[in-house]
Design a protein around this motif. Sequence first.
Motif, PDB file in Angstrom:
ATOM      1  N   GLU A  70       0.816  -1.217   0.000  1.00  0.00           N
ATOM      2  CA  GLU A  70       0.000   0.000   0.000  1.00  0.00           C
ATOM      3  C   GLU A  70       0.849   1.266   0.000  1.00  0.00           C
ATOM      4  N   HIS A  71       2.001   1.229   0.630  1.00  0.00           N
ATOM      5  CA  HIS A  71       2.861   2.416   0.688  1.00  0.00           C
ATOM      6  C   HIS A  71       3.392   2.798  -0.691  1.00  0.00           C
ATOM      7  N   PHE A  72       3.431   1.864  -1.607  1.00  0.00           N
ATOM      8  CA  PHE A  72       3.976   2.102  -2.946  1.00  0.00           C
ATOM      9  C   PHE A  72       2.889   2.198  -4.019  1.00  0.00           C
ATOM     10  N   GLN A  73       1.665   1.904  -3.662  1.00  0.00           N
ATOM     11  CA  GLN A  73       0.603   1.662  -4.636  1.00  0.00           C
ATOM     12  C   GLN A  73       0.443   2.738  -5.705  1.00  0.00           C
ATOM     13  N   TRP A  74       0.367   3.988  -5.370  1.00  0.00           N
ATOM     14  CA  TRP A  74       0.077   5.012  -6.376  1.00  0.00           C
ATOM     15  C   TRP A  74       1.268   5.905  -6.679  1.00  0.00           C
ATOM     16  N   THR A  77       7.014   5.504  -9.450  1.00  0.00           N
ATOM     17  CA  THR A  77       7.988   4.417  -9.603  1.00  0.00           C
ATOM     18  C   THR A  77       8.263   3.672  -8.305  1.00  0.00           C
ATOM     19  N   GLY A  78       7.932   4.283  -7.183  1.00  0.00           N
ATOM     20  CA  GLY A  78       8.248   3.691  -5.886  1.00  0.00           C
ATOM     21  C   GLY A  78       9.664   3.983  -5.429  1.00  0.00           C
ATOM     22  N   ALA A  87       6.092   7.834   5.466  1.00  0.00           N
ATOM     23  CA  ALA A  87       5.955   6.658   4.605  1.00  0.00           C
ATOM     24  C   ALA A  87       7.137   5.710   4.805  1.00  0.00           C
ATOM     25  N   ARG A  88       8.328   6.260   4.923  1.00  0.00           N
ATOM     26  CA  ARG A  88       9.511   5.418   5.164  1.00  0.00           C
ATOM     27  C   ARG A  88       9.394   4.663   6.486  1.00  0.00           C
ATOM     28  N   GLU A  89       8.897   5.347   7.498  1.00  0.00           N
ATOM     29  CA  GLU A  89       8.694   4.688   8.786  1.00  0.00           C
ATOM     30  C   GLU A  89       7.646   3.575   8.658  1.00  0.00           C
ATOM     31  N   GLY A  90       6.554   3.863   7.974  1.00  0.00           N
ATOM     32  CA  GLY A  90       5.516   2.848   7.765  1.00  0.00           C
ATOM     33  C   GLY A  90       6.050   1.641   7.007  1.00  0.00           C
ATOM     34  N   ILE A  91       6.864   1.893   6.004  1.00  0.00           N
ATOM     35  CA  ILE A  91       7.477   0.804   5.229  1.00  0.00           C
ATOM     36  C   ILE A  91       8.380  -0.032   6.124  1.00  0.00           C
ATOM     37  N   ARG A  92       9.178   0.622   6.925  1.00  0.00           N
ATOM     38  CA  ARG A  92      10.072  -0.080   7.848  1.00  0.00           C
ATOM     39  C   ARG A  92       9.281  -0.968   8.810  1.00  0.00           C
ATOM     40  N   HIS A  93       8.182  -0.445   9.334  1.00  0.00           N
ATOM     41  CA  HIS A  93       7.366  -1.220  10.272  1.00  0.00           C
ATOM     42  C   HIS A  93       6.678  -2.393   9.583  1.00  0.00           C
TER      43      HIS A  93
END
Length: 163
Positions: A70-74, A77-78, A87-93
């Motif tokens: 979901e963090h990369f969805q829209w 390129t990601g 977002a980086r923190e959410g991705i890490r978690h």
Amino acid sequence: MTDHSAQPPADPAAAAASSTTPAAPATPVSDLHELRDIIRRFSGERDWLRFHTSKNLVMALSVEVAELMEHFQWLPTGAMHELDDAAREGIRHEMADVLVYLIQLADHTGVDLRSAVLEKMELNRRKYPVELARGNARKYDVLAASTASAAADATGGDAGQAR
């Protein structure tokens, strides 16, 4: 993670009690084994081990991977520059959640993740030889087919065909 001598006790209270007196390992403990023990202790203290069936762990793993996606969805390129600190923190978690469930699944099913990765990398080396796969994103069966086709073209069309 096939260290069956360290499998969680059937009694979660015993699991929590045994976590207070760690034994000195005869050989160095891998990072994955250390994480496995931390996760076992956390789950045992909460009496959650009874919920950790293979089915439930696989489903939880899938949910966490979806939450990571979901963090990369829209994003266009990601790429990391498209992400803010939150977002980086959410991705890490979410990555941590994925790893926790993967380690729990490996523990529950008796899979040694390190050995499994080494085994899979050897299989991948055979499926994707450097001379065919370098700079090529095709799947191994397409690489093999294109190699056979190129060999057939070079020999007049019959290379690789059964006779």
